[in-house]
Design a protein around this motif. Structure first.
Motif, PDB file in Angstrom:
ATOM      1  N   SER A  99       0.844  -1.105  -0.002  1.00 45.66           N
ATOM      2  CA  SER A  99      -0.132   0.002  -0.028  1.00 45.66           C
ATOM      3  C   SER A  99       0.848   1.206   0.127  1.00 45.66           C
ATOM      4  CB  SER A  99      -0.942   0.241   1.188  1.00 45.66           C
ATOM      5  OG  SER A  99      -0.087   0.032   2.365  1.00 45.66           O
ATOM      6  N   GLN A 100       0.296   2.321  -0.329  1.00 47.03           N
ATOM      7  CA  GLN A 100       0.960   3.584  -0.401  1.00 47.03           C
ATOM      8  C   GLN A 100      -0.158   4.701   0.068  1.00 47.03           C
ATOM      9  OE1 GLN A 100       2.741   4.772  -4.131  1.00 47.03           O
ATOM     10  NE2 GLN A 100       2.284   6.947  -3.655  1.00 47.03           N
ATOM     11  N   GLY A 101       0.168   5.496   1.099  1.00 39.94           N
ATOM     12  CA  GLY A 101      -0.763   6.621   1.498  1.00 39.94           C
ATOM     13  C   GLY A 101      -1.846   6.064   2.362  1.00 39.94           C
ATOM     14  N   VAL A 102      -1.835   5.027   3.068  1.00 41.43           N
ATOM     15  CA  VAL A 102      -2.684   4.192   3.826  1.00 41.43           C
ATOM     16  C   VAL A 102      -2.295   4.228   5.113  1.00 41.43           C
ATOM     17  CG1 VAL A 102      -3.937   2.143   4.293  1.00 41.43           C
ATOM     18  CG2 VAL A 102      -3.767   2.732   1.882  1.00 41.43           C
ATOM     19  N   LEU A 106     -11.159   5.253   5.717  1.00 41.59           N
ATOM     20  CA  LEU A 106     -10.859   5.244   4.070  1.00 41.59           C
ATOM     21  C   LEU A 106     -11.954   5.184   3.240  1.00 41.59           C
ATOM     22  CD1 LEU A 106      -8.170   2.528   4.311  1.00 41.59           C
ATOM     23  CD2 LEU A 106      -7.879   4.849   4.580  1.00 41.59           C
ATOM     24  N   ASP A 142      -5.064  10.212  -2.246  1.00 38.80           N
ATOM     25  CA  ASP A 142      -3.980   9.751  -3.091  1.00 38.80           C
ATOM     26  C   ASP A 142      -3.778   8.314  -2.485  1.00 38.80           C
ATOM     27  OD1 ASP A 142      -3.958  11.565  -5.033  1.00 38.80           O
ATOM     28  OD2 ASP A 142      -2.672  12.680  -3.808  1.00 38.80           O
ATOM     29  N   GLY A 143      -4.373   7.529  -1.871  1.00 41.53           N
ATOM     30  CA  GLY A 143      -4.000   6.250  -1.240  1.00 41.53           C
ATOM     31  C   GLY A 143      -4.411   4.938  -2.028  1.00 41.53           C
TER      32      GLY A 143
END
Length: 157
Positions: free
Chosen positions: A89-92, A101, A125-126
């Motif tokens: 994951s990215q941005g989480v 979320l 942006d996640g």
């Protein structure tokens, strides 16, 4: 005012399986704007399964709600991705499990020999990338619909 019931609209809970990109597009439209606490995601490595418990806006019911001038609804749904080989994951936020979320879309990026990644795009942006051997995603409503807390349909600029 009482909670809405499936019987009110003569509808049954959703239970869908996506095994190709077209199926997943339909499912993505149905889960757009679903919300979930970060704590409601699980990767069961041993079972090769990634699951999310979503509070899904009932897009399929929205035209009827507008026509009848009644409140919009949400329903809790489980989304299960099978044959998972990894999750990144990215941005989480990893530490703050109470962060809410908002799911914007679900897409499939085809790899070699049927493998690929199910991409869960989140507001802010996640992104969650779920690597799979084959595409198989299940979406199942697990509660009765309830009145959306905002009583409004989600809107995007």
């Amino acid at each position: 005012m009482s909670d809405a019931r499936f019987e009110d609209g003569g509808e049954k809970p959703l239970r869908l399986i996506a095994r190709d990109g077209e199926d997943l597009q339909v499912m993505s439209a149905l889960v757009q704007d679903a919300v979930l606490p970060a704590s409601e995601m699980r990767f069961a490595r041993k079972d090769r399964r990634f699951a999310l418990l979503l509070n899904r806006f009932r897009w399929e019911d929205a035209p009827g709600a507008q026509r009848r001038r009644r409140d919009f609804e949400r329903v809790q749904s489980v989304m299960v991705i099978e044959d998972v080989t990894g999750v990144r994951s990215q941005g989480v936020p990893q530490a703050d499990t109470e962060t809410v979320l908002s799911l914007l879309s679900v897409t499939f990026v085809q790899g070699e020999d049927g493998t690929g990644e199910v991409m869960l795009t989140l507001a802010g942006d996640g992104v969650i990338a779920v690597a799979v051997e084959t595409l198989e995603v299940l979406l199942k409503d697990v509660t009765r619909p309830y009145i959306a807390p905002s009583r409004k349909a989600p809107r995007h600029d």
